[in-house]
Design a protein around this motif. Structure first.
Motif, PDB file in Angstrom:
ATOM      1  N   ARG A 223       0.515  -3.884   1.830  1.00 24.23           N
ATOM      2  CA  ARG A 223      -0.667  -4.428   1.534  1.00 24.23           C
ATOM      3  C   ARG A 223      -1.456  -3.292   1.248  1.00 24.23           C
ATOM      4  O   ARG A 223      -1.951  -2.563   2.088  1.00 24.23           O
ATOM      5  CB  ARG A 223      -1.441  -5.354   2.625  1.00 24.23           C
ATOM      6  CG  ARG A 223      -0.431  -6.662   2.820  1.00 24.23           C
ATOM      7  CD  ARG A 223      -1.194  -7.276   3.692  1.00 24.23           C
ATOM      8  NE  ARG A 223      -0.208  -8.760   3.964  1.00 24.23           N
ATOM      9  CZ  ARG A 223      -0.820  -9.597   4.401  1.00 24.23           C
ATOM     10  NH1 ARG A 223      -1.844  -9.899   4.828  1.00 24.23           N
ATOM     11  NH2 ARG A 223       0.211 -10.785   4.535  1.00 24.23           N
ATOM     12  N   LEU A 224      -2.189  -3.534  -0.018  1.00 30.56           N
ATOM     13  CA  LEU A 224      -2.996  -2.403  -0.387  1.00 30.56           C
ATOM     14  C   LEU A 224      -4.547  -2.823  -0.189  1.00 30.56           C
ATOM     15  O   LEU A 224      -5.470  -1.838  -0.352  1.00 30.56           O
ATOM     16  CB  LEU A 224      -2.757  -2.004  -1.903  1.00 30.56           C
ATOM     17  CG  LEU A 224      -1.202  -1.723  -2.082  1.00 30.56           C
ATOM     18  CD1 LEU A 224      -0.951  -1.441  -3.826  1.00 30.56           C
ATOM     19  CD2 LEU A 224      -1.088  -0.259  -1.271  1.00 30.56           C
ATOM     20  N   ARG A 225      -4.719  -3.904  -0.045  1.00 33.05           N
ATOM     21  CA  ARG A 225      -6.144  -4.163  -0.034  1.00 33.05           C
ATOM     22  C   ARG A 225      -6.310  -5.641   1.002  1.00 33.05           C
ATOM     23  O   ARG A 225      -5.546  -6.367   0.757  1.00 33.05           O
ATOM     24  CB  ARG A 225      -6.657  -4.642  -1.219  1.00 33.05           C
ATOM     25  CG  ARG A 225      -8.167  -4.941  -1.123  1.00 33.05           C
ATOM     26  CD  ARG A 225      -8.825  -5.758  -2.498  1.00 33.05           C
ATOM     27  NE  ARG A 225      -8.513  -4.855  -3.647  1.00 33.05           N
ATOM     28  CZ  ARG A 225      -8.402  -5.054  -4.869  1.00 33.05           C
ATOM     29  NH1 ARG A 225      -9.207  -6.237  -5.144  1.00 33.05           N
ATOM     30  NH2 ARG A 225      -8.280  -4.309  -5.914  1.00 33.05           N
ATOM     31  N   ARG A 226      -7.327  -5.428   1.746  1.00 32.41           N
ATOM     32  CA  ARG A 226      -7.414  -6.792   2.767  1.00 32.41           C
ATOM     33  C   ARG A 226      -8.558  -7.626   1.927  1.00 32.41           C
ATOM     34  O   ARG A 226      -9.282  -7.112   1.340  1.00 32.41           O
ATOM     35  CB  ARG A 226      -8.176  -6.265   4.070  1.00 32.41           C
ATOM     36  CG  ARG A 226      -7.171  -5.618   4.899  1.00 32.41           C
ATOM     37  CD  ARG A 226      -8.017  -5.113   6.126  1.00 32.41           C
ATOM     38  NE  ARG A 226      -7.044  -4.230   7.129  1.00 32.41           N
ATOM     39  CZ  ARG A 226      -7.036  -4.637   8.274  1.00 32.41           C
ATOM     40  NH1 ARG A 226      -7.734  -5.625   8.850  1.00 32.41           N
ATOM     41  NH2 ARG A 226      -6.212  -3.891   9.151  1.00 32.41           N
ATOM     42  N   GLN A 227      -8.164  -8.860   2.100  1.00 30.52           N
ATOM     43  CA  GLN A 227      -9.294  -9.884   1.502  1.00 30.52           C
ATOM     44  C   GLN A 227      -9.625 -10.894   2.544  1.00 30.52           C
ATOM     45  O   GLN A 227      -9.151 -11.113   3.626  1.00 30.52           O
ATOM     46  CB  GLN A 227      -8.346 -10.710   0.362  1.00 30.52           C
ATOM     47  CG  GLN A 227      -7.831  -9.881  -0.708  1.00 30.52           C
ATOM     48  CD  GLN A 227      -7.387 -10.451  -1.741  1.00 30.52           C
ATOM     49  OE1 GLN A 227      -7.162 -11.751  -1.707  1.00 30.52           O
ATOM     50  NE2 GLN A 227      -7.054  -9.844  -2.900  1.00 30.52           N
TER      51      GLN A 227
END
Length: 80
Positions: free
Chosen positions: A76-80
């Motif tokens: 995962r490259l970004r948390r949302q």
């Protein structure tokens, strides 16, 4: 021709090839192992994707001769 067995190992366990296939040479064995791994990978994407590794272990009557691996890695490259 020799008989080769293509056993599948993944996070769900081991599926042993009891029947095997007669194949003339190691190039043919490699092609068949690659096809079997592609089929197993395609089937794994029918279920929710989980990180992990699957392998086709090829053996003959004398023991292991080849292993083909497929790895699913989720990053995962970004948390949302």
């Amino acid at each position: 021709m020799a008989r080769y067995y293509f056993d599948l190992m993944d996070q769900d366990g081991l599926v042993v090839d009891e029947e095997g296939s007669e194949i003339a040479d190691m190039e043919g064995v490699e092609q068949e192992a690659s096809r079997a791994m592609a089929d197993a990978a395609r089937e794994s994407f029918q279920r929710p994707i989980k990180p992990g590794e699957a392998a086709i272990e090829v053996r003959d009557d004398f023991g292991p001769v080849m292993r083909v691996r497929f790895t699913v890695q989720i990053e995962r490259l970004r948390r949302q």
